[in-house]
Enzyme design. Sequence first.
Site, PDB file in Angstrom:
ATOM      1  N   GLY A  11      44.620  32.962  32.788  1.00 30.63           N
ATOM      2  CA  GLY A  11      44.291  31.903  32.287  1.00 30.63           C
ATOM      3  C   GLY A  11      45.100  30.930  31.386  1.00 30.63           C
ATOM      4  O   GLY A  11      46.086  31.548  30.766  1.00 30.63           O
ATOM      5  N   VAL A  24      63.503  28.302  29.523  1.00 30.25           N
ATOM      6  CA  VAL A  24      64.795  27.697  30.385  1.00 30.25           C
ATOM      7  C   VAL A  24      65.948  26.929  29.654  1.00 30.25           C
ATOM      8  O   VAL A  24      67.129  27.354  29.861  1.00 30.25           O
ATOM      9  CB  VAL A  24      64.238  26.415  31.259  1.00 30.25           C
ATOM     10  CG1 VAL A  24      65.142  25.461  31.980  1.00 30.25           C
ATOM     11  CG2 VAL A  24      63.075  26.988  32.270  1.00 30.25           C
ATOM     12  N   ARG A  72      45.160  33.942  39.848  1.00 28.65           N
ATOM     13  CA  ARG A  72      45.012  35.141  39.768  1.00 28.65           C
ATOM     14  C   ARG A  72      45.328  36.095  41.066  1.00 28.65           C
ATOM     15  O   ARG A  72      45.094  35.290  42.147  1.00 28.65           O
ATOM     16  CB  ARG A  72      43.431  35.299  39.290  1.00 28.65           C
ATOM     17  CG  ARG A  72      43.305  34.819  38.008  1.00 28.65           C
ATOM     18  CD  ARG A  72      41.873  35.423  37.362  1.00 28.65           C
ATOM     19  NE  ARG A  72      42.308  35.410  35.554  1.00 28.65           N
ATOM     20  CZ  ARG A  72      41.666  34.397  34.804  1.00 28.65           C
ATOM     21  NH1 ARG A  72      41.086  33.341  35.394  1.00 28.65           N
ATOM     22  NH2 ARG A  72      42.024  34.297  33.758  1.00 28.65           N
ATOM     23  N   CYS A  73      45.881  37.080  41.227  1.00 31.61           N
ATOM     24  CA  CYS A  73      46.397  37.741  42.038  1.00 31.61           C
ATOM     25  C   CYS A  73      45.814  39.054  42.279  1.00 31.61           C
ATOM     26  O   CYS A  73      46.507  40.039  41.647  1.00 31.61           O
ATOM     27  CB  CYS A  73      47.717  37.498  42.269  1.00 31.61           C
ATOM     28  SG  CYS A  73      48.548  38.233  43.511  1.00 31.61           S
ATOM     29  N   ASP A 103      46.326  39.446  28.333  1.00 32.67           N
ATOM     30  CA  ASP A 103      46.195  40.847  28.804  1.00 32.67           C
ATOM     31  C   ASP A 103      46.334  41.258  30.096  1.00 32.67           C
ATOM     32  O   ASP A 103      47.219  42.118  30.375  1.00 32.67           O
ATOM     33  CB  ASP A 103      44.656  41.161  28.524  1.00 32.67           C
ATOM     34  CG  ASP A 103      44.170  42.279  27.933  1.00 32.67           C
ATOM     35  OD1 ASP A 103      45.291  42.872  27.080  1.00 32.67           O
ATOM     36  OD2 ASP A 103      43.100  42.645  28.201  1.00 32.67           O
ATOM     37  N   THR A 125      47.493  32.615  25.436  1.00 29.08           N
ATOM     38  CA  THR A 125      46.175  32.707  25.957  1.00 29.08           C
ATOM     39  C   THR A 125      45.514  32.158  24.711  1.00 29.08           C
ATOM     40  O   THR A 125      45.758  32.234  23.326  1.00 29.08           O
ATOM     41  CB  THR A 125      45.586  33.961  26.131  1.00 29.08           C
ATOM     42  OG1 THR A 125      44.192  34.255  26.194  1.00 29.08           O
ATOM     43  CG2 THR A 125      46.164  35.116  25.076  1.00 29.08           C
ATOM     44  N   ILE A 126      44.348  31.652  24.925  1.00 30.71           N
ATOM     45  CA  ILE A 126      43.510  30.902  23.602  1.00 30.71           C
ATOM     46  C   ILE A 126      42.898  31.996  22.996  1.00 30.71           C
ATOM     47  O   ILE A 126      42.519  31.802  21.723  1.00 30.71           O
ATOM     48  CB  ILE A 126      42.694  29.475  24.254  1.00 30.71           C
ATOM     49  CG1 ILE A 126      41.574  30.216  25.089  1.00 30.71           C
ATOM     50  CG2 ILE A 126      43.399  28.661  24.799  1.00 30.71           C
ATOM     51  CD1 ILE A 126      40.299  29.113  25.347  1.00 30.71           C
ATOM     52  N   ASP A 127      42.569  33.169  23.585  1.00 29.14           N
ATOM     53  CA  ASP A 127      41.648  34.072  22.806  1.00 29.14           C
ATOM     54  C   ASP A 127      42.135  35.011  21.944  1.00 29.14           C
ATOM     55  O   ASP A 127      41.394  35.529  20.881  1.00 29.14           O
ATOM     56  CB  ASP A 127      41.210  35.061  24.249  1.00 29.14           C
ATOM     57  CG  ASP A 127      40.635  34.242  25.249  1.00 29.14           C
ATOM     58  OD1 ASP A 127      39.967  33.175  25.103  1.00 29.14           O
ATOM     59  OD2 ASP A 127      40.606  34.982  26.668  1.00 29.14           O
ATOM     60  N   ASP A 129      43.919  37.477  21.754  1.00 37.97           N
ATOM     61  CA  ASP A 129      43.446  39.066  21.890  1.00 37.97           C
ATOM     62  C   ASP A 129      44.434  39.933  22.265  1.00 37.97           C
ATOM     63  O   ASP A 129      44.242  40.937  22.841  1.00 37.97           O
ATOM     64  CB  ASP A 129      42.021  39.071  22.655  1.00 37.97           C
ATOM     65  CG  ASP A 129      42.385  38.669  24.305  1.00 37.97           C
ATOM     66  OD1 ASP A 129      43.708  37.943  24.453  1.00 37.97           O
ATOM     67  OD2 ASP A 129      41.736  38.665  25.095  1.00 37.97           O
ATOM     68  N   ARG A 171      36.441  35.575  25.177  1.00 42.03           N
ATOM     69  CA  ARG A 171      36.172  36.755  26.034  1.00 42.03           C
ATOM     70  C   ARG A 171      35.797  37.996  24.874  1.00 42.03           C
ATOM     71  O   ARG A 171      34.751  37.806  24.470  1.00 42.03           O
ATOM     72  CB  ARG A 171      37.609  37.206  26.605  1.00 42.03           C
ATOM     73  CG  ARG A 171      37.911  36.286  27.559  1.00 42.03           C
ATOM     74  CD  ARG A 171      38.473  36.755  28.984  1.00 42.03           C
ATOM     75  NE  ARG A 171      39.631  37.620  28.660  1.00 42.03           N
ATOM     76  CZ  ARG A 171      40.433  38.048  29.751  1.00 42.03           C
ATOM     77  NH1 ARG A 171      40.235  37.954  30.893  1.00 42.03           N
ATOM     78  NH2 ARG A 171      41.837  38.493  29.245  1.00 42.03           N
ATOM     79  N   GLU A 187      27.064  28.013   9.399  1.00 36.80           N
ATOM     80  CA  GLU A 187      26.380  29.008   8.635  1.00 36.80           C
ATOM     81  C   GLU A 187      26.205  30.263   9.180  1.00 36.80           C
ATOM     82  O   GLU A 187      26.011  31.357   8.196  1.00 36.80           O
ATOM     83  CB  GLU A 187      24.773  28.353   8.573  1.00 36.80           C
ATOM     84  CG  GLU A 187      24.604  27.216   7.610  1.00 36.80           C
ATOM     85  CD  GLU A 187      25.053  26.039   7.986  1.00 36.80           C
ATOM     86  OE1 GLU A 187      25.663  25.517   9.011  1.00 36.80           O
ATOM     87  OE2 GLU A 187      25.720  25.368   6.876  1.00 36.80           O
ATOM     88  N   ARG A 252      40.388  24.847  26.905  1.00 36.22           N
ATOM     89  CA  ARG A 252      41.732  25.458  27.291  1.00 36.22           C
ATOM     90  C   ARG A 252      42.601  24.287  27.407  1.00 36.22           C
ATOM     91  O   ARG A 252      44.026  24.665  27.544  1.00 36.22           O
ATOM     92  CB  ARG A 252      41.470  25.926  28.794  1.00 36.22           C
ATOM     93  CG  ARG A 252      40.709  27.163  28.838  1.00 36.22           C
ATOM     94  CD  ARG A 252      41.904  28.335  29.508  1.00 36.22           C
ATOM     95  NE  ARG A 252      41.154  29.511  29.663  1.00 36.22           N
ATOM     96  CZ  ARG A 252      40.937  29.747  31.034  1.00 36.22           C
ATOM     97  NH1 ARG A 252      40.993  29.199  32.056  1.00 36.22           N
ATOM     98  NH2 ARG A 252      40.277  30.871  31.205  1.00 36.22           N
TER      99      ARG A 252
HETATM  100  P1  ADP Z   1      45.026  36.967  31.553  1.00 34.23           P
HETATM  101  O1  ADP Z   1      46.607  37.165  31.696  1.00 34.23           O
HETATM  102  O2  ADP Z   1      44.754  35.775  31.111  1.00 34.23           O
HETATM  103  O3  ADP Z   1      44.331  38.069  30.874  1.00 34.23           O
HETATM  104  P2  ADP Z   1      44.116  38.074  34.146  1.00 34.23           P
HETATM  105  O4  ADP Z   1      43.334  39.383  33.392  1.00 34.23           O
HETATM  106  O5  ADP Z   1      43.207  37.363  35.393  1.00 34.23           O
HETATM  107  O6  ADP Z   1      44.331  36.943  33.198  1.00 34.23           O
HETATM  108  O7  ADP Z   1      45.326  38.719  34.999  1.00 34.23           O
HETATM  109  C1  ADP Z   1      46.149  37.760  35.416  1.00 34.23           C
HETATM  110  C2  ADP Z   1      46.938  38.473  36.522  1.00 34.23           C
HETATM  111  O8  ADP Z   1      47.590  39.665  36.219  1.00 34.23           O
HETATM  112  C3  ADP Z   1      45.776  39.143  37.606  1.00 34.23           C
HETATM  113  O9  ADP Z   1      45.477  38.251  38.621  1.00 34.23           O
HETATM  114  C4  ADP Z   1      46.951  39.919  38.402  1.00 34.23           C
HETATM  115  O10 ADP Z   1      47.702  39.359  39.355  1.00 34.23           O
HETATM  116  C5  ADP Z   1      47.815  40.704  37.273  1.00 34.23           C
HETATM  117  N1  ADP Z   1      46.928  41.689  36.698  1.00 34.23           N
HETATM  118  C6  ADP Z   1      46.233  42.044  35.974  1.00 34.23           C
HETATM  119  N2  ADP Z   1      45.674  43.211  35.650  1.00 34.23           N
HETATM  120  C7  ADP Z   1      46.824  44.113  36.563  1.00 34.23           C
HETATM  121  C8  ADP Z   1      47.175  45.291  36.419  1.00 34.23           C
HETATM  122  N3  ADP Z   1      46.480  46.460  36.111  1.00 34.23           N
HETATM  123  N4  ADP Z   1      48.301  45.779  37.253  1.00 34.23           N
HETATM  124  C9  ADP Z   1      49.014  44.641  37.748  1.00 34.23           C
HETATM  125  N5  ADP Z   1      48.728  43.457  37.663  1.00 34.23           N
HETATM  126  C10 ADP Z   1      47.655  43.054  36.998  1.00 34.23           C
END
Ligand code: ADP
Length: 319
Positions: A11, A24, A72-73, A103, A125-127, A129, A171, A187, A252
């Site tokens: 995110g 950089v 996201r991958c 995370d 991250t904005i969360d 967390d 989250r 409140e 965001r």
């Molecule tokens: P954020 O970083 O905001 O928490 P995501 O939880 O979607 O967002 O994670 C971002 C990306 O980090 C995922 O799409 C994936 O490519 C990679 N990722 C997440 N969990 C794992 C993992 N257990 N091992 C390797 N790569 C991960």
Amino acid sequence: MKRIGVLTSGGDAPGMNAAIRAVVRKGIYHNLEVMGIYNGYSGLINGKIEKLELGSVGDIIHRGGTMLHSARCEEFKTKEGQQKGIEQLKKHGIEGLVVIGGDGSYQGAKALTVQGFPCVGVPGTIDNDIPGTEFTIGFDTALNTVLDAIDKIRDTASSHERTFIIEVMGRDAGDIALWSGLAGGAETILIPEENYDMNDIVERLNKGNERGKKHSIIIVAEGVTSGNKFAEELKEASNIETRVSVLGHIQRGGSPTASDRVLASRLGARAVELLMEGKGGRAVGIEKNQLVDYDIIEALSRKHELNFDMYKLSKELSI
Ligand code: ADP
């Protein structure tokens, strides 16, 4: 170390650009070459990598989002995906990597570290967390966006003498709800870290009514329930009519606050220093306004802690 890489993942959060700029500029200041990896781990696997110059990161410190884009991958969660990533890093002569994200992105950085590639995680991250830091990049900006919404909703709530429910992001963490609720004088604040007591909420609303209170604001963290569901529950329990505002993705966006820009600049630069010192597998953070860094695996094994003193205070101040 001659060449490092930087990517943003997961995110997006306001201030990520300021962090990229810091990586950089700090790198180039110390005669490193800095390669930008586009679209997070997906771009890493596919070799979407370009050299960044001083000017590449000009005019971005005040912009929300991330100039390197994010993605996201799923493939990167597999060993094969991670191997492909490491091959691309080697092919491009990159010897260390800065990962700016939440995370999930840290899990990716941890996976690379375990396979022997030096990575440093920067909490974006904005969360708010991420363990190992009191604040994440983007939290303060999101907080101020929510606060602005609370203030505006308060105006209309007070004109119409209504109870408003505002659903905020975060989250599984209640930080955005707690901090914005305390700052906005809500409140009631519902956070995922503590079960709520509907009887207590109704009693507080009724007490407020009895002393002539014109309106009430209830902040619901998305990790608890949806604002609409809570409105239904409250109606069933008390017959109190409410209006619901789901703030959503506006939280965001936007230009990062001064606080987020400063934090991003400090953390981004520290990440580069660690790589130069040969310290991979670290997560940078801020505690008591001092920069800190932890083993990324150890940091990820901990849990982010909500400030319960502040939660207690929010209850004491909203009687
Ligand atoms: P954020 O970083 O905001 O928490 P995501 O939880 O979607 O967002 O994670 C971002 C990306 O980090 C995922 O799409 C994936 O490519 C990679 N990722 C997440 N969990 C794992 C993992 N257990 N091992 C390797 N790569 C991960």
